[in-house]
Enzyme design. Structure first.
Site, PDB file in Angstrom:
ATOM      1  N   ASP A  21       0.838  -1.199   0.000  1.00  0.00           N
ATOM      2  CA  ASP A  21       0.000   0.000   0.000  1.00  0.00           C
ATOM      3  C   ASP A  21       0.874   1.251   0.000  1.00  0.00           C
ATOM      4  O   ASP A  21       1.944   1.271   0.612  1.00  0.00           O
ATOM      5  CB  ASP A  21      -0.901  -0.011   1.235  1.00  0.00           C
ATOM      6  CG  ASP A  21      -2.043   0.977   1.135  1.00  0.00           C
ATOM      7  OD1 ASP A  21      -2.341   1.436   0.007  1.00  0.00           O
ATOM      8  OD2 ASP A  21      -2.634   1.311   2.173  1.00  0.00           O
ATOM      9  N   ASN A  69     -10.215  -2.788  -6.729  1.00  0.00           N
ATOM     10  CA  ASN A  69      -9.383  -1.916  -7.564  1.00  0.00           C
ATOM     11  C   ASN A  69      -9.962  -1.700  -8.953  1.00  0.00           C
ATOM     12  O   ASN A  69      -9.581  -0.737  -9.649  1.00  0.00           O
ATOM     13  CB  ASN A  69      -7.971  -2.487  -7.696  1.00  0.00           C
ATOM     14  CG  ASN A  69      -7.147  -2.370  -6.427  1.00  0.00           C
ATOM     15  OD1 ASN A  69      -6.226  -3.161  -6.193  1.00  0.00           O
ATOM     16  ND2 ASN A  69      -7.473  -1.403  -5.573  1.00  0.00           N
TER      17      ASN A  69
END
Length: 246
Positions: A21, A69
């Protein structure tokens, strides 16, 4: 003494999972577009894979692309898919050189056909490697995985191949995409976020969680070794008390 020298090689986690991340924030901090962060994140993946293989970690699973995503801007999604294809093609030879097997979990069929074809080719090309298994979680969702496993067991019951009373943790786990991969002992998340984001929810029931403020493109093997040192300082009791472990 560096963190690598502090690691007890006899107590390594067999499987490490990583939520990578912070690519977008890293790029923003550099005054760049988000795609620049994803490209730089690939360098971190390469270094961490080599670091794992170097010290003897047998399994590494990285959260490369979640089902959520797909909701990102189409330009970013397309760029990520192109980056995936180019990285797979560029790194297959290196994986073979380092005796690393490539694996993938998730709803692979939802990926662009070029991604699927190149991914399967690389997996076949590295299938005999034994030093370490790198698993890419692509179009992955733990909830999707668990629902799919339940559907498969329900179908077996319907087809009278399995009695409902015989459903247990073992045959449920056998229907997950991670079958034949041990559950991770350590999960790392970068960028300061403290959540697991729908990643390996079944598999991390007893996993040690490690959170770092470091953004993924800045995360290197020394950061990995630091996480392993921290892991080795913890007492893993699995419901028991300390005295029972001695």
């Amino acid at each position: 003494m560096g963190f690598k020298e502090q690691i007890d090689i006899t107590r390594l986690p067999e499987h490490i999972a990583i939520i990578m991340d912070g690519n977008g924030r890293w790029a923003k901090n550099q005054g760049k577009f988000r795609h620049f962060g994803h490209e730089s994140g690939v360098l971190s993946v390469k270094d961490i894979v080599e670091g794992c293989a170097d010290i003897g970690i047998k399994y590494l699973t990285v959260y490369a692309f979640s089902t959520e995503n797909w909701n990102r801007p189409i330009e970013e999604v397309n760029a990520l898919m192109e980056l995936l294809i180019s990285t797979i093609n560029q790194e297959t030879a290196t994986l073979n050189k380092n005796n690393i097997r490539l694996n993938a979990i998730g709803d692979i069929a939802s990926l662009p056909q070029k991604c699927i074809d190149d991914l399967h080719s690389a997996m076949e090309n590295t299938a005999k490697n034994t030093r370490c298994t790198l698993t890419l979680a692509l179009s992955y969702s733990a909830k999707w995985e668990i629902v799919n496993a339940a559907k498969k067991l329900a179908q077996k019951v319907k087809d009278q191949e399995l009695n409902i009373e015989d459903i247990n943790e073992e045959n449920f786990a056998a229907e997950l995409t991670t079958v034949n991969i041990p559950d991770p002992e350590l999960m790392i998340r970068t960028s300061g976020e403290h959540r697991v984001s729908n990643f390996l929810l079944w598999q991390i029931a007893y996993t040690e969680l490690y959170f770092t403020e470091t953004l993924w493109p800045d995360f290197r093997r020394e950061d990995l070794f630091e996480a392993i040192v921290d892991y080795q300082k913890r007492e893993r009791r699995f419901g028991k008390i300390s005295e029972q472990l001695n």
